[in-house]
Design a protein around this motif. Structure first.
Motif, PDB file in Angstrom:
ATOM      1  N   GLY A  88      -4.291   2.874  33.427  1.00 18.80           N
ATOM      2  CA  GLY A  88      -5.197   1.781  33.796  1.00 18.80           C
ATOM      3  C   GLY A  88      -4.880   1.230  35.174  1.00 18.80           C
ATOM      4  O   GLY A  88      -3.768   1.384  35.688  1.00 18.80           O
ATOM      5  N   GLU A  89      -5.884   0.584  35.763  1.00 17.12           N
ATOM      6  CA  GLU A  89      -5.719   0.044  37.117  1.00 17.12           C
ATOM      7  C   GLU A  89      -4.754  -1.142  37.115  1.00 17.12           C
ATOM      8  O   GLU A  89      -4.611  -1.826  36.114  1.00 17.12           O
ATOM      9  CB  GLU A  89      -7.081  -0.409  37.673  1.00 17.12           C
ATOM     10  CG  GLU A  89      -8.181   0.652  37.635  1.00 17.12           C
ATOM     11  CD  GLU A  89      -7.843   1.915  38.442  1.00 17.12           C
ATOM     12  OE1 GLU A  89      -6.947   1.851  39.309  1.00 17.12           O
ATOM     13  OE2 GLU A  89      -8.471   2.962  38.186  1.00 17.12           O
ATOM     14  N   ALA A  90      -4.143  -1.390  38.275  1.00 15.21           N
ATOM     15  CA  ALA A  90      -3.265  -2.551  38.425  1.00 15.21           C
ATOM     16  C   ALA A  90      -4.100  -3.824  38.265  1.00 15.21           C
ATOM     17  O   ALA A  90      -5.249  -3.860  38.667  1.00 15.21           O
ATOM     18  CB  ALA A  90      -2.603  -2.522  39.797  1.00 15.21           C
ATOM     19  N   THR A  91      -3.516  -4.842  37.646  1.00 19.89           N
ATOM     20  CA  THR A  91      -4.237  -6.098  37.475  1.00 19.89           C
ATOM     21  C   THR A  91      -3.564  -7.188  38.317  1.00 19.89           C
ATOM     22  O   THR A  91      -2.415  -7.037  38.741  1.00 19.89           O
ATOM     23  CB  THR A  91      -4.225  -6.539  35.999  1.00 19.89           C
ATOM     24  OG1 THR A  91      -2.857  -6.601  35.570  1.00 19.89           O
ATOM     25  CG2 THR A  91      -4.980  -5.559  35.124  1.00 19.89           C
ATOM     26  N   GLU A 109       2.905   3.741  39.579  1.00 16.70           N
ATOM     27  CA  GLU A 109       1.693   4.401  40.095  1.00 16.70           C
ATOM     28  C   GLU A 109       0.607   4.222  39.045  1.00 16.70           C
ATOM     29  O   GLU A 109       0.689   4.760  37.945  1.00 16.70           O
ATOM     30  CB  GLU A 109       1.958   5.899  40.314  1.00 16.70           C
ATOM     31  CG  GLU A 109       3.034   6.217  41.343  1.00 16.70           C
ATOM     32  CD  GLU A 109       2.546   6.019  42.779  1.00 16.70           C
ATOM     33  OE1 GLU A 109       1.326   6.042  43.003  1.00 16.70           O
ATOM     34  OE2 GLU A 109       3.411   5.821  43.662  1.00 16.70           O
ATOM     35  N   PHE A 110      -0.412   3.448  39.390  1.00 17.56           N
ATOM     36  CA  PHE A 110      -1.480   3.178  38.426  1.00 17.56           C
ATOM     37  C   PHE A 110      -2.540   4.267  38.511  1.00 17.56           C
ATOM     38  O   PHE A 110      -2.955   4.644  39.595  1.00 17.56           O
ATOM     39  CB  PHE A 110      -2.101   1.812  38.709  1.00 17.56           C
ATOM     40  CG  PHE A 110      -1.137   0.680  38.462  1.00 17.56           C
ATOM     41  CD1 PHE A 110      -1.071   0.065  37.229  1.00 17.56           C
ATOM     42  CD2 PHE A 110      -0.270   0.255  39.473  1.00 17.56           C
ATOM     43  CE1 PHE A 110      -0.170  -0.968  36.988  1.00 17.56           C
ATOM     44  CE2 PHE A 110       0.631  -0.777  39.245  1.00 17.56           C
ATOM     45  CZ  PHE A 110       0.691  -1.378  38.001  1.00 17.56           C
ATOM     46  N   VAL A 111      -2.948   4.772  37.361  1.00 17.10           N
ATOM     47  CA  VAL A 111      -4.022   5.780  37.352  1.00 17.10           C
ATOM     48  C   VAL A 111      -5.102   5.328  36.359  1.00 17.10           C
ATOM     49  O   VAL A 111      -4.821   4.604  35.393  1.00 17.10           O
ATOM     50  CB  VAL A 111      -3.512   7.190  36.979  1.00 17.10           C
ATOM     51  CG1 VAL A 111      -2.444   7.667  37.944  1.00 17.10           C
ATOM     52  CG2 VAL A 111      -2.980   7.228  35.546  1.00 17.10           C
ATOM     53  N   SER A 112      -6.317   5.763  36.602  1.00 16.54           N
ATOM     54  CA  SER A 112      -7.420   5.392  35.708  1.00 16.54           C
ATOM     55  C   SER A 112      -7.146   5.950  34.312  1.00 16.54           C
ATOM     56  O   SER A 112      -6.395   6.906  34.147  1.00 16.54           O
ATOM     57  CB  SER A 112      -8.735   5.972  36.233  1.00 16.54           C
ATOM     58  OG  SER A 112      -8.699   7.389  36.107  1.00 16.54           O
ATOM     59  N   ARG A 113      -7.790   5.339  33.320  1.00  9.63           N
ATOM     60  CA  ARG A 113      -7.608   5.804  31.947  1.00  9.63           C
ATOM     61  C   ARG A 113      -8.042   7.254  31.789  1.00  9.63           C
ATOM     62  O   ARG A 113      -7.464   8.016  31.023  1.00  9.63           O
ATOM     63  CB  ARG A 113      -8.395   4.905  30.984  1.00  9.63           C
ATOM     64  CG  ARG A 113      -7.679   3.602  30.770  1.00  9.63           C
ATOM     65  CD  ARG A 113      -8.475   2.538  30.096  1.00  9.63           C
ATOM     66  NE  ARG A 113      -7.713   1.289  30.185  1.00  9.63           N
ATOM     67  CZ  ARG A 113      -6.782   0.915  29.308  1.00  9.63           C
ATOM     68  NH1 ARG A 113      -6.540   1.663  28.259  1.00  9.63           N
ATOM     69  NH2 ARG A 113      -6.099  -0.188  29.476  1.00  9.63           N
TER      70      ARG A 113
END
Ligand SMILES: *Cc1c(COP(=O)(O)O)cnc(C)c1O
Length: 305
Positions: A88-91, A109-113
């Motif tokens: 999931g994206e960084a919030t 490292e944030f990645v999309s679901r």
């Protein structure tokens, strides 16, 4: 790692009838950040990384993952770099788990679901050439092998039944591989509809036990089973009744449980006790697999500890 904090504790909640005896193996006391089963799943993986000449661990998890928290802290302790691929994206307001992991030096490292779902197919080492990959949840043969040490931390031969919470089944596999023939293992599955887990567990068993898994339960001991009806609504789903149960259990035993795994294991255990699942004089060992850092996702007035 120093195991001297881990202890075996007899428990006597009001709902446990006198003809049953139960104790908890308190892996939650191991370390403030590397609590419970995650250390046992990591220990051989970290050694294999070192043996391969790698200085960086790359692994995967969600924003509240106990595995991410434990990997960040264990790598820091072992003098290894760590990278967390986060679902999931960084919030704007990161979870306490991610803040803590970053504070331990983990690169996030944030990645999309969608990308996360394909993570097994992505050649991560092209981007991170020095990285040694550990699957989500420490779910591999080295992870299961590390869990074989759990039952020899304290004397456990006397127990007739062993109960643990199941996410990926890695811990249960390690317990089965190291249990004695007279012991019966039950894994309380915290995910809904996770029928694939039987094959996942069987694939991590020693060859002599793998053959047994395809035969009637009594064919080759120890016998084991997954219990799929005690997930309480699905992964990480809580209810006022579960929270109440965890609070009451704490008041009765002074043992804190987490809302995702060990709270549901204990709830499920009570359910089994009430259904008459255990013969009289059974001695039951419950594995407290840790995970208490996950409770920090709740408002501070929900739990009484
Ligand atoms: C990850 C975790 C589990 C599940 O372990 P598996 O080896 O994935 O089945 C159980 N309890 C706690 C507290 C955990 O953090």
């Amino acid at each position: 790692m120093d195991y001297s904090n881990i202890k075996l504790e007899n428990i006597q909640p009001t709902w446990l009838p006198p003809q049953l005896r139960a104790a908890m193996l308190r892996l939650d006391l191991l370390h403030p950040d590397i609590s419970g089963n995650k250390w046992f799943k990591l220990r051989h993986n970290l050694a294999l990384a070192r043996a391969a000449g790698k200085h960086t661990i790359l692994t995967f998890g969600g924003a509240y993952s106990n595995h991410i928290a434990a990997t960040a802290a264990a790598c820091k302790m072992a003098g290894l770099q760590s990278i967390g691929i986060i679902r999931g994206e960084a919030t704007a307001t990161p979870s306490h788990t991610l803040l803590q992991a970053a504070a331990q030096g983990m690169q996030l490292e944030f990645v999309s679901r969608e990308l996360y779902r394909q993570k097994e197919a992505i050649p991560w080492t092209t981007q991170f050439p020095d990285a040694y990959l550990i699957p989500e949840g420490g779910h591999n043969a080295a992870g299961a092998q590390g869990c074989e040490a759990i039952l020899s931390l304290v004397p456990t031969q006397e127990f007739s039944h062993i109960i643990c919470a199941v996410g990926t089944g890695t811990t249960l596999a390690g317990l089965i591989n190291s249990a004695l023939p007279h012991q019966q293992l039950s894994g309380i599955v915290v995910l809904k509809g996770a029928q694939y887990l039987a094959d996942e567990v069987a694939s991590l068993l020693k060859p002599r036990l793998q053959i047994a898994a395809t035969q009637p339960a009594s064919a080759t001991p120890p016998s084991w089973q997954l219990l799929h009806h005690l997930h309480g609504g699905g992964y990480a789903r809580t209810s006022p009744a579960l929270i109440d149960f965890i609070n009451t259990f704490y008041r009765e035993t002074s043992i804190p449980l987490d809302i995702v795994y060990t709270g549901k294991m204990m709830w499920g255990f009570r359910e089994l006790v009430q259904q008459g699942y255990f013969p009289a004089n059974s001695r039951i060992l419950l594995i407290h697999s840790g995970g208490l850092q996950g409770n920090l996702s709740l408002s501070s007035n929900v739990l009484c500890f």
